[in-house]
Each structure stands twice: as C-alpha cells, then as structure tokens.
Design a protein around this motif. Structure first.
Motif, PDB file in Angstrom:
ATOM      1  N   TRP A  88      42.021  37.873  62.587  1.00 44.28           N
ATOM      2  CA  TRP A  88      41.235  36.656  62.383  1.00 44.28           C
ATOM      3  C   TRP A  88      39.763  37.001  62.146  1.00 44.28           C
ATOM      4  O   TRP A  88      39.113  36.450  61.253  1.00 44.28           O
ATOM      5  CB  TRP A  88      41.397  35.722  63.582  1.00 44.28           C
ATOM      6  N   LEU A  89      39.231  37.922  62.947  1.00 44.05           N
ATOM      7  CA  LEU A  89      37.833  38.337  62.768  1.00 44.05           C
ATOM      8  C   LEU A  89      37.629  39.014  61.418  1.00 44.05           C
ATOM      9  O   LEU A  89      36.609  38.795  60.753  1.00 44.05           O
ATOM     10  CB  LEU A  89      37.403  39.267  63.906  1.00 44.05           C
ATOM     11  N   ASP A  90      38.572  39.840  60.996  1.00 42.28           N
ATOM     12  CA  ASP A  90      38.460  40.493  59.689  1.00 42.28           C
ATOM     13  C   ASP A  90      38.509  39.480  58.546  1.00 42.28           C
ATOM     14  O   ASP A  90      37.868  39.667  57.521  1.00 42.28           O
ATOM     15  CB  ASP A  90      39.573  41.533  59.506  1.00 42.28           C
ATOM     16  N   SER A  91      39.284  38.424  58.717  1.00 40.30           N
ATOM     17  CA  SER A  91      39.368  37.425  57.647  1.00 40.30           C
ATOM     18  C   SER A  91      38.063  36.641  57.513  1.00 40.30           C
ATOM     19  O   SER A  91      37.802  36.047  56.469  1.00 40.30           O
ATOM     20  CB  SER A  91      40.528  36.462  57.905  1.00 40.30           C
ATOM     21  N   ARG A  92      37.241  36.634  58.538  1.00 43.98           N
ATOM     22  CA  ARG A  92      35.970  35.929  58.505  1.00 43.98           C
ATOM     23  C   ARG A  92      34.903  36.730  57.750  1.00 43.98           C
ATOM     24  O   ARG A  92      33.875  36.179  57.360  1.00 43.98           O
ATOM     25  CB  ARG A  92      35.449  35.658  59.925  1.00 43.98           C
ATOM     26  N   LEU A  93      35.118  38.024  57.577  1.00 44.70           N
ATOM     27  CA  LEU A  93      34.134  38.889  56.911  1.00 44.70           C
ATOM     28  C   LEU A  93      34.361  38.874  55.400  1.00 44.70           C
ATOM     29  O   LEU A  93      35.475  38.640  54.926  1.00 44.70           O
ATOM     30  CB  LEU A  93      34.247  40.323  57.429  1.00 44.70           C
ATOM     31  N   GLU A  94      33.326  39.187  54.658  1.00 46.18           N
ATOM     32  CA  GLU A  94      33.439  39.309  53.205  1.00 46.18           C
ATOM     33  C   GLU A  94      34.177  40.601  52.876  1.00 46.18           C
ATOM     34  O   GLU A  94      33.965  41.635  53.494  1.00 46.18           O
ATOM     35  CB  GLU A  94      32.039  39.347  52.579  1.00 46.18           C
ATOM     36  N   GLY A  95      35.052  40.550  51.890  1.00 44.71           N
ATOM     37  CA  GLY A  95      35.777  41.743  51.476  1.00 44.71           C
ATOM     38  C   GLY A  95      36.933  42.029  52.421  1.00 44.71           C
ATOM     39  O   GLY A  95      37.202  41.309  53.383  1.00 44.71           O
ATOM     40  N   TYR A  96      37.622  43.102  52.132  1.00 48.52           N
ATOM     41  CA  TYR A  96      38.792  43.464  52.936  1.00 48.52           C
ATOM     42  C   TYR A  96      38.423  44.601  53.877  1.00 48.52           C
ATOM     43  O   TYR A  96      37.930  45.637  53.452  1.00 48.52           O
ATOM     44  CB  TYR A  96      39.940  43.890  52.028  1.00 48.52           C
ATOM     45  N   ALA A  97      38.661  44.399  55.141  1.00 44.50           N
ATOM     46  CA  ALA A  97      38.391  45.430  56.135  1.00 44.50           C
ATOM     47  C   ALA A  97      39.378  45.271  57.282  1.00 44.50           C
ATOM     48  O   ALA A  97      39.868  44.179  57.553  1.00 44.50           O
ATOM     49  CB  ALA A  97      36.962  45.310  56.641  1.00 44.50           C
TER      50      ALA A  97
END
Length: 97
Positions: free
Chosen positions: A63-72
């Motif tokens: 969920w936190l990764d989906s909030r960031l720009e780009g894929y991480a």
C-alpha cells in the motif's frame, strides 16, 4: 521394641512416603499430559503468531509503495522484514510463556 524393629519400622515409613510421592507425581503427570489435539492447536497458534505479522507487513508495504510515484518495492520488502522480526518475537514470547 528392639532397636532392629524400630529401624525396620522407620525404613518402612520412608518407603511408604516415597511410594506415595511417586504415585502423586504419576497422577499429576497423567493429568497434565498433552493430547494430539492440544499439540496441533499449539503448533497452529505458533504458525499464526509468525505468519500474520508478515502478511500484514506485506500488505502495508504494498500500500505504501502504491502511494509513491513510479514502481518500487522498498516499503514492501522493509515491512516484510519487519513482519518477520515481529513474528519471531511473538513466537519467542509465546514459547517462553
């Protein structure tokens, strides 16, 4: 009563006391013996105590990764490792109890 008779009587009392203690210990052990169902529940609980924090960490990290720009996957991996640590502590505390 002679000294030999008294000595035999004392030995007999000691033997009766030891036998009585062993019988009590055996009765207590029989009562406290774990069953197959009890062991299964115990192992299942250990599994849940370990796996649930890992799953929660994976979902929270995703969920936190989906909030960031780009894929991480930085947060996902971090939260999975945190879940493993929390799960290990849970299992340790449960076993120690």
């Amino acid at each position: 009563m002679t000294a030999e008779t008294r000595e035999r009587s004392v030995e007999q009392q000691r033997l009766e006391k030891r036998v009585g203690q062993q019988v009590e210990r055996m009765k207590r052990a029989e009562k406290e013996r774990r069953s197959l169902l009890g062991e299964t529940v115990y192992l299942g609980t250990l599994g849940l105590l370990f796996i649930v924090p890992v799953i929660i960490g994976a979902y929270l990290g995703r969920w936190l990764d989906s909030r960031l720009e780009g894929y991480a996957i930085h947060w996902t991996l971090s939260m999975i490792f945190l879940g493993i640590a929390v799960g290990a502590v849970n299992v340790y505390l449960f076993i120690r109890e």
